[in-house]
Design an enzyme around this catalytic site. Structure first.
Site, mmCIF file in Angstrom:
data_model
loop_
_atom_site.group_PDB
_atom_site.id
_atom_site.type_symbol
_atom_site.label_atom_id
_atom_site.label_comp_id
_atom_site.label_asym_id
_atom_site.label_seq_id
_atom_site.Cartn_x
_atom_site.Cartn_y
_atom_site.Cartn_z
ATOM 1 N N ASP A 29 0.854 -1.188 0.000
ATOM 2 C CA ASP A 29 0.000 0.000 0.000
ATOM 3 C C ASP A 29 0.895 1.246 0.000
ATOM 4 O O ASP A 29 2.101 1.161 0.251
ATOM 5 C CB ASP A 29 -0.881 -0.022 1.259
ATOM 6 C CG ASP A 29 -1.976 1.042 1.232
ATOM 7 O OD1 ASP A 29 -2.289 1.564 0.138
ATOM 8 O OD2 ASP A 29 -2.517 1.348 2.322
ATOM 9 N N GLU A 73 3.004 4.934 -3.964
ATOM 10 C CA GLU A 73 3.148 5.925 -5.061
ATOM 11 C C GLU A 73 4.547 6.509 -5.093
ATOM 12 O O GLU A 73 4.988 6.853 -6.189
ATOM 13 C CB GLU A 73 2.130 7.050 -4.883
ATOM 14 C CG GLU A 73 0.696 6.610 -4.914
ATOM 15 C CD GLU A 73 0.222 5.988 -3.606
ATOM 16 O OE1 GLU A 73 0.901 6.140 -2.580
ATOM 17 O OE2 GLU A 73 -0.807 5.327 -3.629
ATOM 18 N N ASP A 100 -8.941 3.245 -2.991
ATOM 19 C CA ASP A 100 -10.022 3.712 -2.123
ATOM 20 C C ASP A 100 -11.241 4.188 -2.892
ATOM 21 O O ASP A 100 -11.444 5.388 -3.090
ATOM 22 C CB ASP A 100 -9.512 4.832 -1.213
ATOM 23 C CG ASP A 100 -8.367 4.359 -0.333
ATOM 24 O OD1 ASP A 100 -8.205 3.134 -0.184
ATOM 25 O OD2 ASP A 100 -7.639 5.212 0.199
HETATM 26 O O1 MIG Z 1 -4.196 6.124 3.938
HETATM 27 O O2 MIG Z 1 -3.856 0.941 5.506
HETATM 28 O O3 MIG Z 1 -5.974 2.014 0.041
HETATM 29 O O4 MIG Z 1 -6.957 -0.164 1.445
HETATM 30 O O5 MIG Z 1 -7.040 0.035 4.236
HETATM 31 C C1 MIG Z 1 -4.943 4.961 4.073
HETATM 32 C C2 MIG Z 1 -5.056 1.642 5.573
HETATM 33 C C3 MIG Z 1 -4.020 3.785 4.023
HETATM 34 C C4 MIG Z 1 -5.096 2.936 2.040
HETATM 35 C C5 MIG Z 1 -5.507 1.706 1.325
HETATM 36 C C6 MIG Z 1 -6.564 1.003 2.120
HETATM 37 C C7 MIG Z 1 -6.041 0.666 3.484
HETATM 38 C C8 MIG Z 1 -5.588 1.945 4.185
HETATM 39 N N1 MIG Z 1 -4.611 2.632 3.377
#
Ligand code: MIG
Length: 742
Positions: free
Chosen positions: A354, A357, A432
């Site tokens: 996650d 980017e 998201d």
């Molecule tokens: O800024 O880890 O897209 O699936 O649950 C949020 C918490 C961070 C973004 C991900 C989402 C995940 C969440 N993350």
């Protein structure tokens, strides 16, 4: 063919990669090293190929027989930036471009390829949204039934103006780097996408458990809660294969740690495994800048972090102040893979990437400063030049880490961010989204475009991530999700619980039914994955994949094909009890009723809450297995082949142990030859050594008369159901089987 010539503001080189793929490279002065973040190896130049003809500042792309497939208005460095402009014709549609919002056809849109963490990609939140998490600079132009493709391999910022500013022009420019464009001559979409997958790499076969249903939440806060969710699934007999640990399992969001709410992670994963669950843990790239933290210490020893000037850059994400691993370097990826072993020693099976980017809360731009420097394999590059590849490089490191723990097993890695070629490393989920109908509908075209952009293994958060879901939306979304390549329910912190049992008994039953259908269909889906792994053919396909000459198919974005045979028409509106469905040319059978339709027409499908409209193409052979609670109980001992007549058809059955990288397999072509009445089923000789099904149970649909069934010449007993218009019988497996239904 390999030509070098002057181009506006620079020099260009032209080469043929394959007879149907041309490459145009241009640089302002000197050409840089020819190394790509999408392509591992370029094939040697081809002969007798498509070509390019320059006329003044314009150019024409010609196919192998000299037909003009694209007219270029300019290619070069007009205002300093590499730019290409291509004439669009009135009816051109533009598909692909990886993960973008705004419907299936991108014509008329401007998109900026710059990976970014967007919390909630709805129009209401970001009206002018132009970028998302994944950048795949590859587009397919469909022009009156003929397709061609364009790929600009450049991991910096690109702007794709697809007739948004000038209605008749596709204009693409990059902020940095060279002009580095591949033209795919087509004319079939299938041929183009296969080539693109050949160029950028194919999705490796995932483990079978990755294809089951997965349940996630931000976050299951304690070890006990995770186990409780697992037990609920089994008690309620709702099949499920994996549960996820989101960021709250970590100690102060330190990557590769567990906090005191997860005091015995290895025991937890063992208990989960005993119930048949795999555990997937989230991993964020930012390493907490805490001098006491081992991962940071060892990273510093490795000199692993991204630099700005002479210093490591310090940004801010969940853990507070963080340093970012420089994943562009192999040694850094290896170090990361070693650190990841903490998770695998605790029994974590899959890794979820996650924030790659990478996201950075410290800056308004939400990512690294553009003057940070990455020590890539082709020398130092600024972040500006290679930004879009960060996520893919992290996923690559992650995959290496899973493989290190289990070298003979197929890794399961999921990523939010990526660049062209990301499918080699991980599946992509679309980040998201929100719990609303607009996003349910939008997920279809997003996944279709990702699928034709080289990423067959993809999915959206089922039920929606942001905001609270409701029962009807969850039910409808679960039914849709059951037919998408990656099937995971996920929701945000602070929202209503979204597990299948959270909205009352009726919805629970709807969810169970959807998941059961998924598990019954696994042999069909598995075979589609096998095909995708071998040649890049998408699992989830837009109607125009198979019917690219049919304008209505090109316009339909609320239906899709799962493989060639199964048309899925999800309900995308609240309160709806029916929907209109466009059926492509040919004959189509309703899955739910003994009705048959002629295609190239709309039909009205009844769609009570428990039903998703499904249609089978005439000639379809679709394998089913009995419902299992998880893929550990998967059995292909008895496979039911459902056959829908009306045309010839075939299916390639595929099975293996579901996990091994180089294990045995069993592959067998099964053919239906339609005769009126009845038809002939032929099992071609199998290949591979994996165990074969023992029994084939066959259900032939739309047989209205009393039919005789002959297996290898001898009549066998068959059961007939008049109301359902089926004939059902069983044959034992053997090397040669020919069945006549007459
Ligand atoms: O800024 O880890 O897209 O699936 O649950 C949020 C918490 C961070 C973004 C991900 C989402 C995940 C969440 N993350």
């Amino acid at each position: 063919m390999r030509k070098e010539f002057a181009i506006e503001g620079g020099r260009a080189r032209l080469s043929a990669i394959w007879p149907d793929v041309l490459r145009l490279r241009a640089a302002r002065e000197k050409f840089g090293p020819d190394r790509s973040f999408a392509i591992d190896r370029l094939p040697p130049a081809a002969k007798g190929a498509a070509s390019l003809a320059f006329e003044g500042t314009g150019f024409k792309v010609l196919d192998e027989v000299g037909r003009v497939i694209l007219s270029g208005r300019e290619a070069g460095f007009k205002v300093g930036q590499p730019t290409i402009a291509i004439e669009l014709q009135e009816r051109d549609r533009i598909f692909g471009l990886g993960e973008t919002t705004g419907g299936m056809n991108k014509r008329g849109l401007v998109r900026e390829l710059w990976n970014i963490d967007i919390l909630g990609h709805t129009k209401a939140i970001y009206p002018g949204l132009k970028s998302l998490y994944v950048s795949i600079p590859f587009a397919i132009i469909l022009r009156d039934g003929r397709a061609c493709g364009i790929f600009w391999d450049n991991p910096g910022r690109q702007v794709w103006d697809m007739g948004g500013t000038k209605g008749d022009e596709l204009r693409v420019s990059a902020e940095t780097g060279e002009l580095n464009i591949y033209f795919f001559a087509g004319p079939t979409v299938e041929g183009i996408v296969k080539r693109f997958a050949e160029l950028t790499g194919r999705m490796p076969m995932p483990p079978r458990w990755g294809l089951g249903f997965h349940q996630c939440r931000y976050s299951y806060m304690t070890q006990e809660r995770v186990l409780e969710v697992a037990r609920n699934f089994r008690e309620k007999q709702i099949p499920c294969d994996a549960l996820y640990l989101d960021i709250d399992h970590m100690r102060g969001y330190r990557v590769f740690t567990f906090n005191n709410k997860f005091p015995r992670p290895a025991e937890m994963t063992k208990d989960l495994a005993a119930y048949g669950f795999r555990t997937v843990a989230i991993v964020d790239p930012g390493v907490k800048n805490d001098p006491q933290f081992g991962v940071l210490q060892r990273g510093l020893q490795e000199n692993a972090f991204v630099k700005r000037g002479k210093e490591d850059y310090v940004g801010r994400v969940w853990p507070g102040r963080v340093k970012f691993p420089d994943f562009y370097r192999k040694s850094v990826r290896q170090w990361w893979a070693r650190e990841q072993q903490v998770l695998h020693r605790a029994g974590v099976a899959g890794v979820w990437n996650d924030m790659n980017e990478p996201a950075n809360f410290a800056l308004k731009t939400k990512t690294l400063p553009l003057d940070c420097v990455h020590e890539t394999e082709i020398g130092p590059k600024t972040h500006l030049e290679v930004h879009n590849a960060y996520g893919s490089e992290m996923a690559k490191a992650s995959r290496a880490g899973v493989l290190k723990a289990r070298p003979t097993e197929r890794p399961f890695v999921i990523t939010r961010d990526g660049y062209a070629g990301v499918q080699k490393h991980a599946l992509v989920w679309t980040g998201d989204n929100s719990s609303n109908w607009e996003h349910l509908a939008d997920s279809i075209s997003m996944l279709l475009n990702l699928s034709v952009s080289g990423v067959p293994f993809c999915g959206a958060d089922v039920g929606g991530f942001l905001d609270s879901c409701n029962g009807e939306l969850l039910g409808r979304w679960m039914m849709l999700g059951a037919f998408t390549p990656f099937f995971r329910n996920h929701s945000n912190i602070g929202t209503r619980d979204q597990e299948p049992w959270c909205f009352g008994e009726e919805i629970e039953a709807v969810c169970r039914g959807a998941i059961q259908m998924r598990y019954q269909l696994l042999p069909y889906i598995y075979a589609l994955f096998d095909r995708a792994a071998r040649d890049g053919t998408p699992i989830m396909r837009p109607l125009w994949w198979h019917y690219q000459n049919d304008p209505q198919c090109a316009a339909t974005q609320d239906e899709f094909l799962l493989g060639e045979s199964l048309l899925v028409a999800p309900v995308i509106q609240p309160g709806a009890q029916a929907r209109s469905v466009y059926l492509p040319p040919g004959t189509w059978h309703d899955f739910w009723s003994p009705e048959t339709f002629r295609g190239r027409a709309h039909v009205l499908a009844e769609a009570p809450l428990s039903r998703i409209p499904l249609y089978l193409k005439a000639g379809a052979i679709v394998p089913f297995v009995p419902v299992a609670q998880h893929t550990g109980e998967y059995s292909a001992e008895t496979v039911t082949l459902q056959i829908w007549p009306g045309a010839d058809g075939s299916f390639e059955f595929y099975d293996d142990d579901g996990i091994s990288i180089a294990g045995e397999f069993y592959r067998r072509r099964i053919e239906w030859r339609d005769r009126d009445p009845g038809g002939v089923i032929r099992f071609h000789p199998p290949t591979g050594k994996w165990k074969a099904p023992k029994v084939w149970r066959i259900i032939a649909h739309r047989i209205t008369r009393r039919a005789r069934v002959l297996a290898n010449g001898a009549e066998i007993e068959a059961h007939r159901d008049r109301d359902m218009e089926i004939v059902a019988f069983e044959v034992e497996n053997s090397r040669d089987i020919e069945i006549v239904i007459a």
